[in-house]
Design a protein around this motif. Structure first.
Motif, PDB file in Angstrom:
ATOM      1  N   MET A   1      10.789 -15.201  -3.256  1.00  0.00           N
ATOM      2  CA  MET A   1       9.598 -14.486  -3.668  1.00  0.00           C
ATOM      3  C   MET A   1       9.484 -14.537  -5.195  1.00  0.00           C
ATOM      4  SD  MET A   1       8.526 -10.634  -2.715  1.00  0.00           S
ATOM      5  CE  MET A   1       6.887 -10.121  -3.038  1.00  0.00           C
ATOM      6  N   ALA A   2       8.280 -14.666  -5.680  1.00  0.00           N
ATOM      7  CA  ALA A   2       8.050 -14.741  -7.126  1.00  0.00           C
ATOM      8  C   ALA A   2       8.346 -13.405  -7.778  1.00  0.00           C
ATOM      9  CB  ALA A   2       6.607 -15.148  -7.392  1.00  0.00           C
ATOM     10  N   GLN A   3       8.834 -13.491  -8.995  1.00  0.00           N
ATOM     11  CA  GLN A   3       9.133 -12.277  -9.750  1.00  0.00           C
ATOM     12  C   GLN A   3       7.841 -11.563 -10.096  1.00  0.00           C
ATOM     13  OE1 GLN A   3      11.569 -12.859 -13.172  1.00  0.00           O
ATOM     14  NE2 GLN A   3      11.213 -10.810 -13.946  1.00  0.00           N
ATOM     15  N   THR A   4       7.886 -10.251 -10.058  1.00  0.00           N
ATOM     16  CA  THR A   4       6.755  -9.454 -10.523  1.00  0.00           C
ATOM     17  C   THR A   4       7.157  -8.779 -11.824  1.00  0.00           C
ATOM     18  OG1 THR A   4       7.453  -7.565  -9.205  1.00  0.00           O
ATOM     19  CG2 THR A   4       5.835  -9.044  -8.209  1.00  0.00           C
ATOM     20  N   TYR A   5       6.176  -8.469 -12.639  1.00  0.00           N
ATOM     21  CA  TYR A   5       6.437  -7.929 -13.965  1.00  0.00           C
ATOM     22  C   TYR A   5       5.830  -6.535 -14.084  1.00  0.00           C
ATOM     23  CZ  TYR A   5       7.592 -12.769 -14.809  1.00  0.00           C
ATOM     24  OH  TYR A   5       8.159 -14.011 -14.726  1.00  0.00           O
ATOM     25  N   ASN A   6       6.537  -5.687 -14.779  1.00  0.00           N
ATOM     26  CA  ASN A   6       6.065  -4.335 -15.025  1.00  0.00           C
ATOM     27  C   ASN A   6       5.380  -4.319 -16.395  1.00  0.00           C
ATOM     28  OD1 ASN A   6       5.606  -1.629 -14.796  1.00  0.00           O
ATOM     29  ND2 ASN A   6       7.669  -1.033 -15.407  1.00  0.00           N
ATOM     30  N   PHE A   7       4.099  -4.675 -16.391  1.00  0.00           N
ATOM     31  CA  PHE A   7       3.357  -4.776 -17.643  1.00  0.00           C
ATOM     32  C   PHE A   7       3.116  -3.390 -18.228  1.00  0.00           C
ATOM     33  CE2 PHE A   7       1.878  -8.471 -15.120  1.00  0.00           C
ATOM     34  CZ  PHE A   7       2.375  -9.474 -15.943  1.00  0.00           C
ATOM     35  N   PRO A   8       3.253  -3.257 -19.542  1.00  0.00           N
ATOM     36  CA  PRO A   8       2.953  -1.969 -20.180  1.00  0.00           C
ATOM     37  C   PRO A   8       1.472  -1.624 -20.008  1.00  0.00           C
ATOM     38  CG  PRO A   8       3.965  -3.502 -21.750  1.00  0.00           C
ATOM     39  CD  PRO A   8       3.704  -4.250 -20.495  1.00  0.00           C
ATOM     40  N   GLU A   9       1.184  -0.345 -19.979  1.00  0.00           N
ATOM     41  CA  GLU A   9      -0.188   0.121 -19.765  1.00  0.00           C
ATOM     42  C   GLU A   9      -1.156  -0.433 -20.805  1.00  0.00           C
ATOM     43  OE1 GLU A   9      -3.546   1.581 -18.280  1.00  0.00           O
ATOM     44  OE2 GLU A   9      -1.620   1.583 -17.236  1.00  0.00           O
ATOM     45  N   ASP A  10      -0.742  -0.471 -22.086  1.00  0.00           N
ATOM     46  CA  ASP A  10      -1.660  -0.961 -23.121  1.00  0.00           C
ATOM     47  C   ASP A  10      -1.976  -2.443 -22.943  1.00  0.00           C
ATOM     48  OD1 ASP A  10       0.997  -1.600 -23.932  1.00  0.00           O
ATOM     49  OD2 ASP A  10       0.370  -1.718 -26.033  1.00  0.00           O
ATOM     50  N   LEU A  11      -1.045  -3.204 -22.406  1.00  0.00           N
ATOM     51  CA  LEU A  11      -1.282  -4.624 -22.153  1.00  0.00           C
ATOM     52  C   LEU A  11      -2.247  -4.807 -20.985  1.00  0.00           C
ATOM     53  CD1 LEU A  11      -0.610  -7.506 -22.986  1.00  0.00           C
ATOM     54  CD2 LEU A  11       1.429  -7.387 -21.535  1.00  0.00           C
ATOM     55  N   ARG A  12      -2.057  -4.030 -19.937  1.00  0.00           N
ATOM     56  CA  ARG A  12      -2.995  -4.080 -18.802  1.00  0.00           C
ATOM     57  C   ARG A  12      -4.387  -3.636 -19.238  1.00  0.00           C
ATOM     58  NH1 ARG A  12       1.278  -1.393 -15.680  1.00  0.00           N
ATOM     59  NH2 ARG A  12       0.029   0.455 -16.053  1.00  0.00           N
ATOM     60  N   ALA A  13      -4.461  -2.593 -20.042  1.00  0.00           N
ATOM     61  CA  ALA A  13      -5.757  -2.098 -20.522  1.00  0.00           C
ATOM     62  C   ALA A  13      -6.459  -3.146 -21.384  1.00  0.00           C
ATOM     63  CB  ALA A  13      -5.575  -0.800 -21.299  1.00  0.00           C
ATOM     64  N   ALA A  14      -5.704  -3.835 -22.219  1.00  0.00           N
ATOM     65  CA  ALA A  14      -6.294  -4.885 -23.051  1.00  0.00           C
ATOM     66  C   ALA A  14      -6.824  -6.017 -22.184  1.00  0.00           C
ATOM     67  CB  ALA A  14      -5.267  -5.407 -24.054  1.00  0.00           C
ATOM     68  N   GLN A  15      -6.075  -6.386 -21.148  1.00  0.00           N
ATOM     69  CA  GLN A  15      -6.542  -7.444 -20.238  1.00  0.00           C
ATOM     70  C   GLN A  15      -7.804  -6.997 -19.508  1.00  0.00           C
ATOM     71  OE1 GLN A  15      -5.296 -10.700 -19.728  1.00  0.00           O
ATOM     72  NE2 GLN A  15      -7.272 -10.822 -18.717  1.00  0.00           N
ATOM     73  N   ASP A  16      -7.844  -5.758 -19.061  1.00  0.00           N
ATOM     74  CA  ASP A  16      -9.036  -5.241 -18.380  1.00  0.00           C
ATOM     75  C   ASP A  16     -10.247  -5.247 -19.305  1.00  0.00           C
ATOM     76  OD1 ASP A  16      -7.500  -4.842 -16.120  1.00  0.00           O
ATOM     77  OD2 ASP A  16      -7.291  -2.678 -16.416  1.00  0.00           O
ATOM     78  N   GLU A  17     -10.041  -4.819 -20.552  1.00  0.00           N
ATOM     79  CA  GLU A  17     -11.158  -4.815 -21.497  1.00  0.00           C
ATOM     80  C   GLU A  17     -11.598  -6.237 -21.821  1.00  0.00           C
ATOM     81  OE1 GLU A  17     -12.591  -3.161 -25.857  1.00  0.00           O
ATOM     82  OE2 GLU A  17     -10.606  -2.583 -25.138  1.00  0.00           O
ATOM     83  N   LEU A  18     -10.649  -7.160 -21.943  1.00  0.00           N
ATOM     84  CA  LEU A  18     -11.002  -8.562 -22.191  1.00  0.00           C
ATOM     85  C   LEU A  18     -11.846  -9.108 -21.045  1.00  0.00           C
ATOM     86  CD1 LEU A  18     -10.755 -11.103 -23.947  1.00  0.00           C
ATOM     87  CD2 LEU A  18      -8.613 -11.610 -22.739  1.00  0.00           C
TER      88      LEU A  18
END
Length: 113
Positions: A1-18
């Motif tokens: 199974m592929a590794q999953t990553y625990n992305f920091p909230e600010d990184l996820r928020a930046a991706q969502d805004e992008l």
């Protein structure tokens, strides 16, 4: 199974805004005439290898031009924030491409879980 990553909230928020900014840009560009400046219609020469034409362009409004500029600036800021985020130092260099792809689709993974 592929590794999953625990992305920091600010990184996820930046991706969502992008993603939001790019969607806003796409919608703005789709409703604009073909030329930013007012220009007359044109047709390609009858012997051109790929015939093309454009209707008259009234140009973009100053508000649309300003919005476009603001969205492009914000898009560049967010892209730089994402690419330069300290999180990537915690990921093995050979895995960063996979991790970046997972970040782009993190909402899909969250919905599937």
């Amino acid at each position: 199974m592929a590794q999953t990553y625990n992305f920091p909230e600010d990184l996820r928020a930046a991706q969502d805004e992008l993603d939001q900014v790019r969607g806003d840009l796409q919608r703005l560009l789709k409703r604009q005439p073909w030329s930013v400046e007012p220009l007359p219609s044109w047709d390609s020469h009858e012997n051109s290898w790929r015939p093309a034409s454009r209707p008259d362009s009234p140009g973009w409004t100053s508000e649309d031009q300003a919005t476009h500029g603001q969205l492009r600036v914000r898009e560049a800021e967010l892209a730089a924030l994402i690419v330069c985020h300290a999180f990537w130092e915690t990921v093995e260099p050979t895995e960063r491409s996979t991790a970046r792809s997972q970040l782009k689709h993190h909402r899909d993974h969250a919905l599937a879980a």
